[in-house]
Write a protein that holds these residues in place. Structure first.
Motif, PDB file in Angstrom:
ATOM      1  N   SER A   1       0.267  41.154  37.395  1.00 52.49           N
ATOM      2  CA  SER A   1       0.220  39.748  37.021  1.00 52.49           C
ATOM      3  C   SER A   1       1.648  39.228  36.946  1.00 52.49           C
ATOM      4  CB  SER A   1      -0.474  39.575  35.668  1.00 52.49           C
ATOM      5  OG  SER A   1      -0.558  38.198  35.326  1.00 52.49           O
ATOM      6  N   GLY A   2       1.868  38.043  37.497  1.00 55.97           N
ATOM      7  CA  GLY A   2       3.202  37.449  37.484  1.00 55.97           C
ATOM      8  C   GLY A   2       3.162  36.019  37.002  1.00 55.97           C
ATOM      9  N   ALA A   3       4.072  35.677  36.110  1.00 63.20           N
ATOM     10  CA  ALA A   3       4.254  34.292  35.672  1.00 63.20           C
ATOM     11  C   ALA A   3       5.620  33.842  36.156  1.00 63.20           C
ATOM     12  CB  ALA A   3       4.165  34.194  34.153  1.00 63.20           C
ATOM     13  N   TYR A   4       5.675  32.722  36.880  1.00 60.35           N
ATOM     14  CA  TYR A   4       6.885  32.346  37.604  1.00 60.35           C
ATOM     15  C   TYR A   4       7.380  30.960  37.225  1.00 60.35           C
ATOM     16  CZ  TYR A   4       5.432  36.263  40.505  1.00 60.35           C
ATOM     17  OH  TYR A   4       5.045  37.498  40.943  1.00 60.35           O
ATOM     18  N   ASP A   5       8.690  30.851  37.105  1.00 58.29           N
ATOM     19  CA  ASP A   5       9.377  29.572  36.926  1.00 58.29           C
ATOM     20  C   ASP A   5      10.086  29.260  38.243  1.00 58.29           C
ATOM     21  OD1 ASP A   5      11.092  27.465  36.279  1.00 58.29           O
ATOM     22  OD2 ASP A   5      12.535  28.793  35.279  1.00 58.29           O
ATOM     23  N   ALA A   6       9.449  28.462  39.090  1.00 61.91           N
ATOM     24  CA  ALA A   6      10.005  28.097  40.396  1.00 61.91           C
ATOM     25  C   ALA A   6      10.040  26.588  40.575  1.00 61.91           C
ATOM     26  CB  ALA A   6       9.193  28.746  41.512  1.00 61.91           C
ATOM     27  N   GLY A   7      10.156  25.859  39.468  1.00 66.75           N
ATOM     28  CA  GLY A   7      10.225  24.411  39.573  1.00 66.75           C
ATOM     29  C   GLY A   7       8.904  23.812  40.031  1.00 66.75           C
ATOM     30  N   ARG A   8       9.011  22.696  40.721  1.00 64.77           N
ATOM     31  CA  ARG A   8       7.817  22.017  41.230  1.00 64.77           C
ATOM     32  C   ARG A   8       7.238  22.819  42.393  1.00 64.77           C
ATOM     33  NH1 ARG A   8       7.723  15.965  43.953  1.00 64.77           N
ATOM     34  NH2 ARG A   8       5.491  15.536  43.682  1.00 64.77           N
ATOM     35  N   ILE A   9       5.953  23.027  42.389  1.00 66.77           N
ATOM     36  CA  ILE A   9       5.286  23.799  43.440  1.00 66.77           C
ATOM     37  C   ILE A   9       4.682  22.825  44.450  1.00 66.77           C
ATOM     38  CG2 ILE A   9       3.530  25.527  43.947  1.00 66.77           C
ATOM     39  CD1 ILE A   9       5.888  26.553  42.285  1.00 66.77           C
ATOM     40  N   VAL A  10       5.199  22.844  45.672  1.00 60.92           N
ATOM     41  CA  VAL A  10       4.744  21.916  46.706  1.00 60.92           C
ATOM     42  C   VAL A  10       3.311  22.218  47.117  1.00 60.92           C
ATOM     43  CG1 VAL A  10       5.122  21.147  49.087  1.00 60.92           C
ATOM     44  CG2 VAL A  10       7.070  21.443  47.539  1.00 60.92           C
ATOM     45  N   ASN A  11       2.980  23.510  47.246  1.00 63.37           N
ATOM     46  CA  ASN A  11       1.637  23.900  47.675  1.00 63.37           C
ATOM     47  C   ASN A  11       1.231  25.163  46.914  1.00 63.37           C
ATOM     48  OD1 ASN A  11      -0.554  25.171  49.134  1.00 63.37           O
ATOM     49  ND2 ASN A  11      -0.130  23.778  50.824  1.00 63.37           N
ATOM     50  N   PRO A  12       0.417  25.045  45.866  1.00 59.14           N
ATOM     51  CA  PRO A  12       0.060  26.210  45.056  1.00 59.14           C
ATOM     52  C   PRO A  12      -0.616  27.329  45.837  1.00 59.14           C
ATOM     53  CG  PRO A  12      -0.554  24.176  43.949  1.00 59.14           C
ATOM     54  CD  PRO A  12      -0.161  23.798  45.345  1.00 59.14           C
ATOM     55  N   LYS A  13      -1.395  26.974  46.850  1.00 58.63           N
ATOM     56  CA  LYS A  13      -2.083  28.008  47.631  1.00 58.63           C
ATOM     57  C   LYS A  13      -1.070  28.866  48.396  1.00 58.63           C
ATOM     58  CE  LYS A  13      -5.919  27.091  49.861  1.00 58.63           C
ATOM     59  NZ  LYS A  13      -6.907  26.631  50.888  1.00 58.63           N
ATOM     60  N   LEU A  14      -0.130  28.211  49.070  1.00 62.47           N
ATOM     61  CA  LEU A  14       0.879  28.958  49.821  1.00 62.47           C
ATOM     62  C   LEU A  14       1.835  29.682  48.886  1.00 62.47           C
ATOM     63  CD1 LEU A  14       1.782  26.446  52.678  1.00 62.47           C
ATOM     64  CD2 LEU A  14       0.069  28.262  52.650  1.00 62.47           C
ATOM     65  N   ALA A  15       2.157  29.064  47.747  1.00 65.72           N
ATOM     66  CA  ALA A  15       3.050  29.701  46.788  1.00 65.72           C
ATOM     67  C   ALA A  15       2.418  30.970  46.221  1.00 65.72           C
ATOM     68  CB  ALA A  15       3.394  28.730  45.663  1.00 65.72           C
ATOM     69  N   ARG A  16       1.130  30.899  45.913  1.00 69.63           N
ATOM     70  CA  ARG A  16       0.444  32.093  45.440  1.00 69.63           C
ATOM     71  C   ARG A  16       0.458  33.186  46.508  1.00 69.63           C
ATOM     72  NH1 ARG A  16      -4.420  34.576  45.925  1.00 69.63           N
ATOM     73  NH2 ARG A  16      -5.080  35.823  44.115  1.00 69.63           N
ATOM     74  N   SER A  17       0.267  32.770  47.750  1.00 66.60           N
ATOM     75  CA  SER A  17       0.298  33.739  48.848  1.00 66.60           C
ATOM     76  C   SER A  17       1.646  34.452  48.912  1.00 66.60           C
ATOM     77  CB  SER A  17       0.013  33.025  50.174  1.00 66.60           C
ATOM     78  OG  SER A  17       0.100  33.904  51.262  1.00 66.60           O
ATOM     79  N   GLN A  18       2.733  33.691  48.705  1.00 67.45           N
ATOM     80  CA  GLN A  18       4.054  34.306  48.705  1.00 67.45           C
ATOM     81  C   GLN A  18       4.194  35.314  47.575  1.00 67.45           C
ATOM     82  OE1 GLN A  18       7.039  33.775  50.920  1.00 67.45           O
ATOM     83  NE2 GLN A  18       5.056  33.650  51.912  1.00 67.45           N
ATOM     84  N   CYS A  19       3.686  34.967  46.419  1.00 68.36           N
ATOM     85  CA  CYS A  19       3.830  35.858  45.264  1.00 68.36           C
ATOM     86  C   CYS A  19       2.996  37.125  45.404  1.00 68.36           C
ATOM     87  CB  CYS A  19       3.466  35.119  43.986  1.00 68.36           C
ATOM     88  SG  CYS A  19       4.662  33.840  43.544  1.00 68.36           S
ATOM     89  N   ILE A  20       1.752  37.000  45.887  1.00 66.75           N
ATOM     90  CA  ILE A  20       0.953  38.217  46.033  1.00 66.75           C
ATOM     91  C   ILE A  20       1.518  39.086  47.154  1.00 66.75           C
ATOM     92  CG2 ILE A  20      -1.096  37.152  45.049  1.00 66.75           C
ATOM     93  CD1 ILE A  20      -2.293  37.009  47.846  1.00 66.75           C
ATOM     94  N   GLY A  21       2.113  38.449  48.178  1.00 65.72           N
ATOM     95  CA  GLY A  21       2.793  39.234  49.200  1.00 65.72           C
ATOM     96  C   GLY A  21       3.966  40.000  48.620  1.00 65.72           C
ATOM     97  N   GLY A  22       4.725  39.338  47.730  1.00 66.01           N
ATOM     98  CA  GLY A  22       5.826  40.014  47.064  1.00 66.01           C
ATOM     99  C   GLY A  22       5.343  41.150  46.174  1.00 66.01           C
ATOM    100  N   MET A  23       4.217  40.934  45.492  1.00 69.03           N
ATOM    101  CA  MET A  23       3.649  41.993  44.655  1.00 69.03           C
ATOM    102  C   MET A  23       3.281  43.213  45.483  1.00 69.03           C
ATOM    103  SD  MET A  23       1.188  39.777  42.146  1.00 69.03           S
ATOM    104  CE  MET A  23       1.837  38.743  40.829  1.00 69.03           C
ATOM    105  N   ILE A  24       2.685  42.973  46.639  1.00 66.68           N
ATOM    106  CA  ILE A  24       2.293  44.087  47.511  1.00 66.68           C
ATOM    107  C   ILE A  24       3.541  44.807  48.030  1.00 66.68           C
ATOM    108  CG2 ILE A  24       1.168  44.670  49.699  1.00 66.68           C
ATOM    109  CD1 ILE A  24      -0.744  42.261  49.092  1.00 66.68           C
ATOM    110  N   GLY A  25       4.575  44.022  48.416  1.00 61.47           N
ATOM    111  CA  GLY A  25       5.821  44.646  48.837  1.00 61.47           C
ATOM    112  C   GLY A  25       6.458  45.440  47.715  1.00 61.47           C
ATOM    113  N   GLY A  26       6.394  44.922  46.483  1.00 61.57           N
ATOM    114  CA  GLY A  26       6.944  45.642  45.344  1.00 61.57           C
ATOM    115  C   GLY A  26       6.171  46.905  45.034  1.00 61.57           C
ATOM    116  N   LEU A  27       4.852  46.873  45.260  1.00 60.28           N
ATOM    117  CA  LEU A  27       4.042  48.083  45.086  1.00 60.28           C
ATOM    118  C   LEU A  27       4.479  49.151  46.087  1.00 60.28           C
ATOM    119  CD1 LEU A  27       0.224  48.272  44.535  1.00 60.28           C
ATOM    120  CD2 LEU A  27       1.309  49.745  46.212  1.00 60.28           C
ATOM    121  N   GLY A  28       4.715  48.711  47.337  1.00 63.10           N
ATOM    122  CA  GLY A  28       5.198  49.659  48.334  1.00 63.10           C
ATOM    123  C   GLY A  28       6.544  50.236  47.945  1.00 63.10           C
ATOM    124  N   MET A  29       7.433  49.382  47.440  1.00 63.70           N
ATOM    125  CA  MET A  29       8.743  49.825  46.990  1.00 63.70           C
ATOM    126  C   MET A  29       8.619  50.866  45.878  1.00 63.70           C
ATOM    127  SD  MET A  29      11.680  47.219  45.610  1.00 63.70           S
ATOM    128  CE  MET A  29      13.357  47.700  45.246  1.00 63.70           C
TER     129      MET A  29
END
Length: 719
Positions: A599-627
């Motif tokens: 689970s991640g809580a993020y301070d990234a200012g105004r979110i232009v597109n929550p759907k795409l922003a969430r996609s970026q974060c879950i992609g980062g989570m998966i990359g971090g799991l691999g790491m």
């Protein structure tokens, strides 16, 4: 009309991608296209004493074989200004210009043939003899050297101090930890391999290249070949994943351009999966020492973090490993040290969360260790050391909602159910652990330009020479433009990936929305003003808009805008923040780790597109799991090569590895950083994930693993 900015709109380029209409670099097919394959060095240091291409030249379909013996000598002119994506010092590989070998896998020849199969077969027929030299293939910290003055100017110097004597403060501290952490070499392994199609025609060079920065490819070809910028066009509308690997212009691009000019036909050069491990960069192997000293109540008195990273012998790759440690927590006495080990390898490059992810792994595991010694909740330790101002330069934050990230993230994750003692939580026979970490990443804004053009049919085309490697640039910029123009999405088309478009900086470092977005908005505002003056319209919804355009005698109306940051970038510290929480289940019999929740809580200012922003974060989570659990190059010190240079043995996460992923954005905006109020997000999504998982593994098992990845063999002997 409700605001389009902030709406979870699906990707406007999604249909083209899922139906196969999106064209990637290797899929462009100019008339007369030929195919190339690289001949690679099999030694890591030395020189070529003899190279025989006779058999290759006689092979079916072969048009040309180029080696240093017959390749044209290229100018390789000096940089007017070294691009931000280049290593801070050194000289890039001058491909096929001499007999010297700098690393195993170095391109030493290129074969051009009628088909790809013919080219690859012929490349295998080239015979090479070498004079080997002593090679530096061991990561030996005793050979480490301080980073250069050029690195220091970019904030990556050999040493930095804040406050008083950190070593003495550490010595005097009531509670302290002093530990060593290892981040292995990692590789990008994007879906789309790197590829270049080059065509010379009537003195003009067109390049279709997998790149995150078309303007940089153009400038590099101008510098390397000594040609004018007007004679080069670089095109790249789609990127199938890159995350830093396509920021630089790698030697294979030069090879494709060289081969095309010599053979007189278009040439396609696509790297194989194995060649990606040598012909493009990687996250460097990095070893760190972290020493933390604190008072009994948990306030930090000393923070020492020393990093030793890997680089090549011919270039200095220095990354921001120690930036996060310099800004995350308040501490009166801090010292950071950064050194490099030159090796006979290709040069590293940025990889999602470059430097920050590496520095945070060591720092955040060390903070967890300190919390355990102090018998403090890990969140409480972090809150007690919250930095009200940026410690690095004693500047106010442009915005900082990290404390809200801790609170909201903990509530959503259910942190309160965590019992403090390791091995105290179970699910059946499985050991259960909960861990957390702070995420921090820079949030820069770059100069950018954009144009907006009203066409005769009433649609508007907006352009900028930026890129989209997956975060959703097409969609986010369409939203910004449509919102500014007051138009529905179907009447706006955003175009990118062409060096003839208005200039943009690199598509990397979580800069694109904050940089391109204001330029797009200003171009659209300028277009509206121009339309008002020329057509007398205050809006583009007039039912007779097309008739008015025709009556006025216009085929189109265009406006252009340049946007750049001001002095605020020097008066404020600009960062994005997050709090990452992870739950793991560990099998005590086999030492296998299953990440059940992140689970991640993020301070990234105004979110232009929550759907795409969430996609970026879950992609980062998966990359971090691999790491954390899977990724790492198996480096053969005898040969100076990656032994697992393939997707069968270099392990990356797959769907079966992924549990529940939860993302929440803390409300806010940062108008000091960007007129849109946005801050960088994509890099932040990976930062903090690996240490959160590592801390959860300790909580589950009582075993502290300080070397990634956390594989069963590192746990089973202690369970």
């Amino acid at each position: 009309m409700s605001s389009l900015v902030g709406s979870p709109i699906s990707r406007v380029d999604g249909p083209a991608k899922v139906t196969g209409r999106a064209t990637y670099a290797a899929e462009f097919h100019p008339d007369g296209l030929t195919y190339a394959a690289i001949v690679e060095s099999s030694i890591s240091a030395g020189s070529i004493s003899h190279i025989d291409s006779t058999l290759a030249e006689r092979a079916p379909g072969v048009l040309m074989v180029l080696t240093f013996l017959n390749a044209p000598k290229l100018p390789y002119g000096p940089y007017k200004q070294r691009p931000a994506v280049e290593p801070v010092s050194g000289e890039a590989l001058r491909v096929l210009q001499d007999a010297e070998i700098k690393f195993s896998g170095q391109p030493i020849g290129v074969v051009v043939a009628q088909t790809q199969t013919q080219a690859e077969y012929a490349a295998s027929l080239v015979r090479v003899r070498y004079v080997p030299a002593k090679s530096l293939t061991h990561f030996d910290s005793d050979r480490s050297v301080p980073t250069s003055e050029a690195a220091a100017k970019k904030g990556r110097g050999p040493e930095a101090r804040q406050g008083g004597d950190a070593d003495e403060a550490f010595h005097q501290a009531a509670v302290k930890i002093d530990a060593h952490y290892v981040q292995p070499r990692e590789h990008h392994n994007a879906m789309e391999p790197h590829a270049t199609v080059a065509e010379w025609k009537d003195g003009q060079l067109t390049i279709w290249d997998k790149t995150q920065w078309v303007d940089n490819v153009r400038e590099e070809m101008v510098r390397i070949f000594g040609i004018s910028a007007d004679s080069v066009r670089v095109i790249n509308p789609f990127v199938g994943g890159a995350f830093g690997s396509s920021l630089r212009t790698w030697p294979h691009v030069t090879l494709a351009v060289m081969a095309s000019r010599q053979v007189g036909r278009p040439v396609r050069l696509e790297l194989t999966r194995r060649q990606l491990y040598y012909s493009t960069g990687f996250r460097p192997h990095t070893e760190q020492r972290v020493a933390l000293g604190a008072q009994h109540e948990g306030h930090l008195q000393a923070h020492i973090q020393e990093a030793i990273g890997q680089t090549s012998t011919y270039e200095e790759f220095a990354e921001a490993t120690l930036d996060a440690p310099a800004v995350t927590y308040a501490c009166e006495n801090r010292r950071t040290s950064y050194r490099l080990v030159p090796m006979n390898t290709n040069t590293p490059c940025p990889m999602r969360g470059p430097g920050h992810a590496t520095g945070l792994f060591a720092q955040e595991v060390a903070m967890d260790e300190l919390a355990a010694l102090l018998k403090l909740d890990p969140i409480q330790l972090r809150l007690r050391n919250f930095a009200e101002r940026s410690p690095k330069k004693d500047l106010p934050w442009s915005s900082n909602a990290l404390q809200d990230c801790y609170r909201i993230g903990a509530e959503r994750f259910g942190w309160e159910r965590r019992t403090p003692e390791p091995r105290s939580m179970r699910a059946g026979r499985q050991l259960v652990g909960l861990g957390m970490a702070t995420a921090v990443n820079t949030a820069p804004r770059y100069p950018a330009s954009a144009s907006a053009t009203l066409l005769a049919d009433g649609t508007v085309v907006v352009r900028s020479a930026t890129s989209d490697m997956g975060p959703g640039t097409y969609t986010a910029m369409t939203q910004v433009a449509a919102d500014t123009l007051g138009l529905p999405l179907p009447r706006v088309r955003f175009e990118l990936g062409d060096s003839t478009f208005p200039k943009a900086e690199e598509h990397g470092g979580s800069t694109t929305t904050a940089s391109i977005g204001p330029a797009v908005r200003e171009a659209c505002v300028a277009l509206l003003a121009k339309i008002s003056n020329m057509l007398g319209l205050s809006a583009l919804f007039a039912p007779d808009l097309q008739d008015k355009i025709k009556l006025a005698g216009f085929s189109q109306i265009e406006a252009h805008s340049d946007s750049k940051p001001g002095e605020e970038k020097n008066r404020y510290a600009m960062y994005s923040f997050g709090a990452i929480f992870a739950e793991v289940h560990v099998d005590p019999d086999f030492g296998t780790v299953r990440v059940t929740r992140i689970s991640g809580a993020y301070d990234a200012g105004r979110i232009v597109n929550p759907k795409l922003a969430r996609s970026q974060c879950i992609g980062g989570m998966i990359g971090g799991l691999g790491m954390a659990l899977l990724e790492g190059a198996e480096w053969d010190t005898r040969l100076g090569r990656v032994a697992n240079a393939n997707l069968a043995e270099y392990l990356v996460p797959v769907c079966a590895d992924i549990g529940e992923l939860d993302v929440v954005f803390v409300p806010g905006e940062d108008k000091l950083l960007s007129p849109l109020g946005v801050k960088g997000l994509a890099e932040l999504g990976l930062c903090g994930v690996a240490p959160a998982i590592a801390n959860a593994v300790w909580h589950a098992t009582g075993v502290r693993v300080r070397e990634l990845p956390i594989t069963p063999d590192k746990l089973i002997v202690y369970l």
